[in-house]
Design a protein around this motif. Structure first.
Motif, PDB file in Angstrom:
ATOM      1  N   GLN A 172       0.838  -1.197   0.000  1.00  0.00           N
ATOM      2  CA  GLN A 172       0.000   0.000   0.000  1.00  0.00           C
ATOM      3  C   GLN A 172       0.876   1.253   0.000  1.00  0.00           C
ATOM      4  OE1 GLN A 172      -2.498  -0.576   3.446  1.00  0.00           O
ATOM      5  NE2 GLN A 172      -4.099  -1.631   2.279  1.00  0.00           N
ATOM      6  N   GLN A 173       1.957   1.206   0.752  1.00  0.00           N
ATOM      7  CA  GLN A 173       2.851   2.357   0.840  1.00  0.00           C
ATOM      8  C   GLN A 173       3.584   2.626  -0.475  1.00  0.00           C
ATOM      9  OE1 GLN A 173       5.483   2.204   4.218  1.00  0.00           O
ATOM     10  NE2 GLN A 173       3.827   1.819   5.668  1.00  0.00           N
ATOM     11  N   ILE A 174       3.954   1.593  -1.199  1.00  0.00           N
ATOM     12  CA  ILE A 174       4.675   1.807  -2.463  1.00  0.00           C
ATOM     13  C   ILE A 174       3.710   1.950  -3.646  1.00  0.00           C
ATOM     14  CG2 ILE A 174       6.709   0.584  -1.625  1.00  0.00           C
ATOM     15  CD1 ILE A 174       5.896  -1.814  -3.347  1.00  0.00           C
ATOM     16  N   GLY A 175       2.412   1.813  -3.379  1.00  0.00           N
ATOM     17  CA  GLY A 175       1.421   2.021  -4.431  1.00  0.00           C
ATOM     18  C   GLY A 175       1.408   0.957  -5.502  1.00  0.00           C
ATOM     19  N   GLU A 176       1.644  -0.289  -5.099  1.00  0.00           N
ATOM     20  CA  GLU A 176       1.665  -1.393  -6.054  1.00  0.00           C
ATOM     21  C   GLU A 176       0.667  -2.476  -5.662  1.00  0.00           C
ATOM     22  OE1 GLU A 176       3.108  -1.598  -8.857  1.00  0.00           O
ATOM     23  OE2 GLU A 176       4.684  -0.062  -8.828  1.00  0.00           O
ATOM     24  N   ASP A 177       0.246  -3.250  -6.640  1.00  0.00           N
ATOM     25  CA  ASP A 177      -0.658  -4.371  -6.439  1.00  0.00           C
ATOM     26  C   ASP A 177       0.156  -5.582  -6.004  1.00  0.00           C
ATOM     27  OD1 ASP A 177      -2.463  -6.442  -6.528  1.00  0.00           O
ATOM     28  OD2 ASP A 177      -2.950  -6.214  -8.659  1.00  0.00           O
ATOM     29  N   MET A 178      -0.091  -6.090  -4.812  1.00  0.00           N
ATOM     30  CA  MET A 178       0.696  -7.206  -4.306  1.00  0.00           C
ATOM     31  C   MET A 178       0.403  -8.517  -5.027  1.00  0.00           C
ATOM     32  SD  MET A 178      -1.169  -7.649  -0.574  1.00  0.00           S
ATOM     33  CE  MET A 178      -0.278  -9.110  -0.092  1.00  0.00           C
ATOM     34  N   ASN A 179      -0.635  -8.543  -5.860  1.00  0.00           N
ATOM     35  CA  ASN A 179      -0.978  -9.763  -6.584  1.00  0.00           C
ATOM     36  C   ASN A 179      -0.423  -9.808  -8.009  1.00  0.00           C
ATOM     37  OD1 ASN A 179      -2.600 -10.915  -4.459  1.00  0.00           O
ATOM     38  ND2 ASN A 179      -4.134  -9.358  -4.930  1.00  0.00           N
ATOM     39  N   GLN A 180       0.195  -8.729  -8.440  1.00  0.00           N
ATOM     40  CA  GLN A 180       0.787  -8.731  -9.779  1.00  0.00           C
ATOM     41  C   GLN A 180       2.081  -9.541  -9.787  1.00  0.00           C
ATOM     42  OE1 GLN A 180       2.422  -4.803 -10.975  1.00  0.00           O
ATOM     43  NE2 GLN A 180       2.431  -4.304  -8.791  1.00  0.00           N
ATOM     44  N   SER A 181       2.507  -9.955 -10.965  1.00  0.00           N
ATOM     45  CA  SER A 181       3.760 -10.699 -11.073  1.00  0.00           C
ATOM     46  C   SER A 181       4.945  -9.760 -10.893  1.00  0.00           C
ATOM     47  CB  SER A 181       3.855 -11.384 -12.438  1.00  0.00           C
ATOM     48  OG  SER A 181       4.020 -10.410 -13.467  1.00  0.00           O
ATOM     49  N   TYR A 182       6.085 -10.352 -10.534  1.00  0.00           N
ATOM     50  CA  TYR A 182       7.293  -9.540 -10.450  1.00  0.00           C
ATOM     51  C   TYR A 182       7.608  -8.916 -11.807  1.00  0.00           C
ATOM     52  CZ  TYR A 182      12.129  -8.153 -10.523  1.00  0.00           C
ATOM     53  OH  TYR A 182      13.279  -7.421 -10.715  1.00  0.00           O
ATOM     54  N   TYR A 183       7.436  -9.684 -12.861  1.00  0.00           N
ATOM     55  CA  TYR A 183       7.753  -9.183 -14.202  1.00  0.00           C
ATOM     56  C   TYR A 183       6.942  -7.939 -14.531  1.00  0.00           C
ATOM     57  CZ  TYR A 183       8.297  -8.937 -19.247  1.00  0.00           C
ATOM     58  OH  TYR A 183       8.560  -8.497 -20.509  1.00  0.00           O
ATOM     59  N   GLU A 184       5.655  -7.954 -14.208  1.00  0.00           N
ATOM     60  CA  GLU A 184       4.802  -6.799 -14.484  1.00  0.00           C
ATOM     61  C   GLU A 184       5.240  -5.582 -13.680  1.00  0.00           C
ATOM     62  OE1 GLU A 184       0.426  -8.702 -15.393  1.00  0.00           O
ATOM     63  OE2 GLU A 184       1.186  -8.827 -13.334  1.00  0.00           O
ATOM     64  N   MET A 185       5.536  -5.788 -12.414  1.00  0.00           N
ATOM     65  CA  MET A 185       5.931  -4.670 -11.560  1.00  0.00           C
ATOM     66  C   MET A 185       7.285  -4.114 -11.965  1.00  0.00           C
ATOM     67  SD  MET A 185       5.829  -4.341  -7.408  1.00  0.00           S
ATOM     68  CE  MET A 185       7.074  -5.598  -7.041  1.00  0.00           C
ATOM     69  N   ALA A 186       8.236  -4.989 -12.238  1.00  0.00           N
ATOM     70  CA  ALA A 186       9.569  -4.529 -12.626  1.00  0.00           C
ATOM     71  C   ALA A 186       9.531  -3.774 -13.945  1.00  0.00           C
ATOM     72  CB  ALA A 186      10.520  -5.719 -12.725  1.00  0.00           C
ATOM     73  N   LEU A 187       8.708  -4.240 -14.872  1.00  0.00           N
ATOM     74  CA  LEU A 187       8.616  -3.594 -16.179  1.00  0.00           C
ATOM     75  C   LEU A 187       8.144  -2.141 -16.031  1.00  0.00           C
ATOM     76  CD1 LEU A 187       9.196  -4.606 -19.040  1.00  0.00           C
ATOM     77  CD2 LEU A 187       6.753  -5.046 -19.293  1.00  0.00           C
ATOM     78  N   LYS A 188       7.234  -1.903 -15.102  1.00  0.00           N
ATOM     79  CA  LYS A 188       6.750  -0.538 -14.878  1.00  0.00           C
ATOM     80  C   LYS A 188       7.850   0.379 -14.367  1.00  0.00           C
ATOM     81  CE  LYS A 188       3.275  -1.637 -12.211  1.00  0.00           C
ATOM     82  NZ  LYS A 188       2.060  -1.479 -11.347  1.00  0.00           N
TER      83      LYS A 188
END
Length: 214
Positions: free
Chosen positions: A188-204
């Motif tokens: 919540q603090q970093i503003g990311e979805d904890m259910n997304q894949s690492y690949y999706e988050m890293a790509l952003k």
């Protein structure tokens, strides 16, 4: 013979069989291309390994469910004479880098504060130093030998009788993925979805694992 990325193997302990998988060789896959990779250089000489759920009476894997997800271990301990893992090759499955995951730890970063460290990512949280020291000190690290992962797998399957070493601290203290309430707050603090894949988050955030697989 040494195991390669995608190899599934089994280890026998006291007449019981545990299955593992090698997922990523950091030095061979990452650091050969980017020797100064800031996110993963810390894990030089390591590989990502996982342990399958299940404690079997025979060397036959019947489920693909994972109980200890992608965790860093030292390759030298895996193959050393002193810490040698008595493994047997089972089969090979091709790795899809888009499915890779990494342990999640927190660390105090100069000029940034307390950050979530995951793979190549270093994302600033709102945690204070006091919270980090007294409540959220879940720091990134390396588990050493694959044998310790087998112990963790026994613990989480309530088979402490099969453990070689009984620990006081399990993965709740070193990986946010095992501390879901704290993980939810951090995401919540970093503003990311904890259910997304690492690949999706890293790509952003500008990190594409695909560059290491071309």
């Amino acid at each position: 013979m040494k195991l390669k990325e995608g190899d599934i193997f089994y280890v026998e302990r006291d007449g019981h069989y545990f299955f593992g998988k090698i997922l990523l060789d950091v030095s061979e896959r990452i650091l050969k291309i980017e020797p100064e990779n800031s996110g993963l250089k810390f894990f030089s000489g390591c590989c990502l390994a996982a342990v399958y759920k299940g404690i079997y009476k025979s060397p036959e894997l019947v489920s693909n469910e994972i109980i200890i997800p992608n965790t860093f271990i030292f390759k030298k301990y895996f193959y050393s004479k002193k810490y040698k893992v008595d493994w047997t090759f089972y089969k090979h499955e091709t790795i899809d880098y888009r499915d890779l995951d990494f342990p999640e730890g927190l660390q105090s970063v100069h000029h940034k504060g307390i950050c979530l460290s995951k793979g190549e990512l270093e994302l600033r949280t709102n945690l204070t130093a006091e919270q980090f020291d007294n409540e959220y000190k879940i720091v990134k690290g390396i588990k050493g030998s694959f044998n310790s992962l087998i112990d963790y797998a026994c613990h989480y399957q309530k088979r402490e009788d099969l453990m070689d070493v009984i620990s006081k601290n399990y993965l709740e203290w070193s990986d946010l993925r095992f501390a879901q309430e704290k993980r939810k707050e951090v995401y919540q603090q970093i503003g990311e979805d904890m259910n997304q894949s690492y690949y999706e988050m890293a790509l952003k955030h500008g990190y594409d694992l695909g560059r290491f697989y071309q």
